[in-house]
Design a protein around this motif. Sequence first.
Motif, PDB file in Angstrom:
ATOM      1  N   ASP A  38      -2.948   0.008  -8.817  1.00  0.00           N
ATOM      2  CA  ASP A  38      -1.755   0.742  -8.377  1.00  0.00           C
ATOM      3  C   ASP A  38      -1.323   0.244  -7.008  1.00  0.00           C
ATOM      4  OD1 ASP A  38       0.286   2.536  -8.061  1.00  0.00           O
ATOM      5  OD2 ASP A  38      -0.983   4.321  -7.965  1.00  0.00           O
ATOM      6  N   ARG A  39      -0.636  -0.906  -7.017  1.00  0.00           N
ATOM      7  CA  ARG A  39      -0.121  -1.488  -5.785  1.00  0.00           C
ATOM      8  C   ARG A  39       1.345  -1.864  -5.995  1.00  0.00           C
ATOM      9  NH1 ARG A  39      -1.836  -5.980  -3.156  1.00  0.00           N
ATOM     10  NH2 ARG A  39      -1.579  -4.919  -1.166  1.00  0.00           N
ATOM     11  N   PRO A  40       2.245  -0.899  -5.799  1.00  0.00           N
ATOM     12  CA  PRO A  40       3.673  -1.197  -5.983  1.00  0.00           C
ATOM     13  C   PRO A  40       4.091  -2.370  -5.103  1.00  0.00           C
ATOM     14  CG  PRO A  40       3.276   1.148  -5.619  1.00  0.00           C
ATOM     15  CD  PRO A  40       1.994   0.456  -5.319  1.00  0.00           C
ATOM     16  N   LYS A  41       5.005  -3.236  -5.582  1.00  0.00           N
ATOM     17  CA  LYS A  41       5.794  -3.035  -6.769  1.00  0.00           C
ATOM     18  C   LYS A  41       5.236  -3.778  -7.975  1.00  0.00           C
ATOM     19  CE  LYS A  41      10.042  -2.695  -3.998  1.00  0.00           C
ATOM     20  NZ  LYS A  41      11.391  -3.292  -3.786  1.00  0.00           N
ATOM     21  N   ALA A  42       4.320  -4.713  -7.746  1.00  0.00           N
ATOM     22  CA  ALA A  42       3.929  -5.604  -8.844  1.00  0.00           C
ATOM     23  C   ALA A  42       2.438  -5.558  -9.161  1.00  0.00           C
ATOM     24  CB  ALA A  42       4.340  -7.041  -8.519  1.00  0.00           C
ATOM     25  N   ASN A  43       1.704  -4.624  -8.564  1.00  0.00           N
ATOM     26  CA  ASN A  43       0.256  -4.533  -8.793  1.00  0.00           C
ATOM     27  C   ASN A  43      -0.452  -5.856  -8.502  1.00  0.00           C
ATOM     28  OD1 ASN A  43       0.427  -1.821  -9.587  1.00  0.00           O
ATOM     29  ND2 ASN A  43       0.768  -2.364 -11.722  1.00  0.00           N
ATOM     30  N   GLY A  71       2.571   2.133 -13.674  1.00  0.00           N
ATOM     31  CA  GLY A  71       3.963   1.849 -14.002  1.00  0.00           C
ATOM     32  C   GLY A  71       4.097   1.199 -15.360  1.00  0.00           C
ATOM     33  N   ARG A 114       6.238  -1.816 -15.639  1.00  0.00           N
ATOM     34  CA  ARG A 114       6.812  -3.149 -15.497  1.00  0.00           C
ATOM     35  C   ARG A 114       5.745  -4.226 -15.336  1.00  0.00           C
ATOM     36  NH1 ARG A 114      10.775  -5.718 -10.875  1.00  0.00           N
ATOM     37  NH2 ARG A 114      11.305  -7.594 -12.065  1.00  0.00           N
ATOM     38  N   CYS A 127      -0.263  -6.700 -13.867  1.00  0.00           N
ATOM     39  CA  CYS A 127      -0.717  -7.263 -12.598  1.00  0.00           C
ATOM     40  C   CYS A 127      -0.007  -8.588 -12.379  1.00  0.00           C
ATOM     41  CB  CYS A 127      -2.235  -7.471 -12.609  1.00  0.00           C
ATOM     42  SG  CYS A 127      -2.872  -8.335 -11.156  1.00  0.00           S
ATOM     43  N   ASP A 172      -1.667 -11.776  -4.429  1.00  0.00           N
ATOM     44  CA  ASP A 172      -0.623 -11.204  -3.577  1.00  0.00           C
ATOM     45  C   ASP A 172      -0.150 -12.267  -2.576  1.00  0.00           C
ATOM     46  OD1 ASP A 172       0.964  -9.797  -1.797  1.00  0.00           O
ATOM     47  OD2 ASP A 172      -0.308  -8.021  -1.818  1.00  0.00           O
ATOM     48  N   LYS A 191       2.410 -12.164  -0.613  1.00  0.00           N
ATOM     49  CA  LYS A 191       2.810 -11.582   0.675  1.00  0.00           C
ATOM     50  C   LYS A 191       1.594 -11.431   1.583  1.00  0.00           C
ATOM     51  CE  LYS A 191       6.900  -9.065  -0.944  1.00  0.00           C
ATOM     52  NZ  LYS A 191       7.544  -7.721  -1.079  1.00  0.00           N
TER      53      LYS A 191
END
Length: 260
Positions: free
Chosen positions: A19-24, A56, A58, A61, A65, A67
């Motif tokens: 659960d790590r918005p927006k893209a897990n 979510g 969408r 995973c 990451d 970013k």
Amino acid sequence: MSDPIRTRCDSGILEVTLDRPKANAIDLATSRLMGETFKAFRDDPALRVAIVTGAGDRFFCAGWDLKAAADGDAVDGDYGCGGFGGIQELPGLNKPLIAAVNGMAVGGGFELALSCDLILASHTASFALPEIRAGTLADAASIKLPKRMPFHVAMELLFTGRFMDAEEAHRWGIVNEVVEPGKLLDRAWELARLLANGPPLVFAAIKEVVRETEDMRAQDALSRVGKRQFPTVDRLYDSEDQLEGSRAFAEKRDPVWKGR
């Protein structure tokens, strides 16, 4: 900030939700937390099966990451005791794992699903390995995918980074079952309950034998099993559960597995 993963346990089943918005997507800290979570699952005899999914509808995973990488997370940093995502390199993980792919499984997210024993996917799920477009290697997928599906199709996915929808993934045998999005977790739990009621020592032996004999000749593998050279097989053959299976069959009743 909220926790990057959520867990719940019931009747010997552990559900782990990324659960790590927006893209897990998974950064180093999340990977280490996942590793500790699955290590605890591995070592808890009360837990029999784990489900891995994403929050979510969408993304299952999005993998690594980027970013976080831009902020200093090194791609060769400390992913934790289980490697990227907590399960790819966790030794002795001899319990069934079910991936419930609820959306896009991209890059390391696809590799996370491939690290599970069974993969269920919603009709809206899709899979891709876009590392090629970033000039880098999808390392785990390059090792695993050509062994899981036709070689030339796997190489196409690795070379082009294109998306594969759930139906195509099912057609090539990557996905066990495709279900309606609203029924995905219910189906995953149904399957998990079936496995949780099964013989844990046999599951452990299956996983170790499959893992350790992957590159062995069949006769050599059979010889090692017959000589009880795998710890899980040796434990199984001397177990109460081994006797219970035979007794239950003879008595025409359901076995009661104790994991010992």
